[in-house]
Design an enzyme around this catalytic site. Structure first.
Site: not given
Length: 320
Positions: A56, A197-198
């Site tokens: 990231y 990514s819930p």
């Protein structure tokens, strides 16, 4: 907030964690000051599990997280990851893992990583070598727990035999269900699960818009679930979920996170956001109790997940 235990090695975290990727990557231009403020608000609300990675921003995100948590580092767990190259290939050679760990410790301004994940399985390096290298770090006190991401059952078993795996991280939400096939193995071995990514990459927040309306740097411009045909079906499903959430005094995002929490006591989702207000909303999901009737209604709306492929062709990780 309630605590949950991930795996059998002693890792205990808040029931809902925080994913920091979006501060630096994939969702349009970021704002460090806003990101730091959001992390501080998450901590204020009881979040103890903060997720970042070398990938990231190649250290940028880790540095932001490190600066943000400096005043309460001993009260939380930090997870980071190794395994990518700058051209987005895989490299989990032991010497590369050591280099990445040293960088991560420096970027985060800490003397240990709570959870060190292999970000993606490297088919060119035996997983036993990877697990053995992480075991060296654990024995030396530089790492507390070993995690894997997007790994399949055979790889997980082989790694676990060398160094017990505390947690697997893989995409999981009302829109993405494939990982459920791995749950029997995880529970047999006593491995916790962290859904990333819930909220369906933001679709399950009630704020989705057509792909073309997003910034050029936003992954949702090309995400199959946002493309014409799929977008309209996912939007209609989200509207139905929103109606159910409202009937319970919650939001669709809270419903989506509560659904994940209801799938097992060994599950800790890590929703990401740059907004302190959104953090407050996400944390509120821990108090939203879903009945059997609620779960049945959700199954009627999305029986097998969302509409559209998880990734564009060729980018989906292969589990083995």
């Amino acid at each position: 907030m309630e605590k949950r235990r991930l795996g059998r090695q002693g890792l205990e975290t808040s029931a809902i964690g925080y994913g920091a990727m979006g501060i630096s990557l994939a969702y349009g231009p970021g704002d460090e000051q806003e990101g730091v403020a959001t992390i501080h608000r998450a901590h204020d609300l009881g979040v103890t599990f903060f997720d970042t990675a070398e990938l990231y921003g190649w250290g940028e995100n880790e540095q932001i997280v490190g600066r943000a948590v400096q005043g309460f580092r001993d009260e939380i767990q930090i997870a980071t990851k190794f395994g990518f190259t700058r051209d987005y290939g895989q490299d989990s050679r032991p010497e590369h893992i050591r280099e990445v760990l040293d960088n991560s410790l420096r970027f985060l301004g800490t003397d240990h990583i709570d959870v060190l994940y292999q970000h993606r399985v490297d088919p060119t390096v035996p997983i036993e070598d990877v697990a053995g290298t992480v075991k060296e770090f654990i024995d030396a006190g530089k790492v507390k727990y070993f995690g894997m991401s997007e790994a399949g059952p055979d790889t997980i078993r082989r790694a676990h035999a060398v160094q017990p795996v505390s947690v697997l991280q893989t995409e999981y939400s009302l829109f993405e269900r494939d990982v459920e096939a791995l749950f029997p193995v995880l529970r047999e071995l006593g491995i916790g699960f962290v859904p990333y990514s819930p909220l369906g990459r933001g679709f399950l927040t009630g704020t989705a818009k057509p792909a073309a309306d997003y910034d050029e740097t936003d992954m949702r411009r090309t995400d199959p679930r946002w493309q014409p045909g799929n977008y309209e079906k996912n939007l209609e499903a989200t509207k139905q979920l929103s109606a159910l959430a409202e009937s319970k005094g919650g939001t669709v995002a809270q419903l989506a996170l509560a659904w994940l929490l209801a799938q097992g006591e060994d599950i800790v989702p890590i929703p990401g956001t740059r907004s302190a207000r959104r953090v407050e909303e996400n944390v509120g999901a821990a108090d939203l109790i879903l009945t059997a009737a609620d779960l049945d209604r959700i199954a009627e709306i999305l029986p097998t997940g969302g509409f559209g492929a998880r990734y564009v062709d060729g980018l989906l990780p292969t589990w083995n």
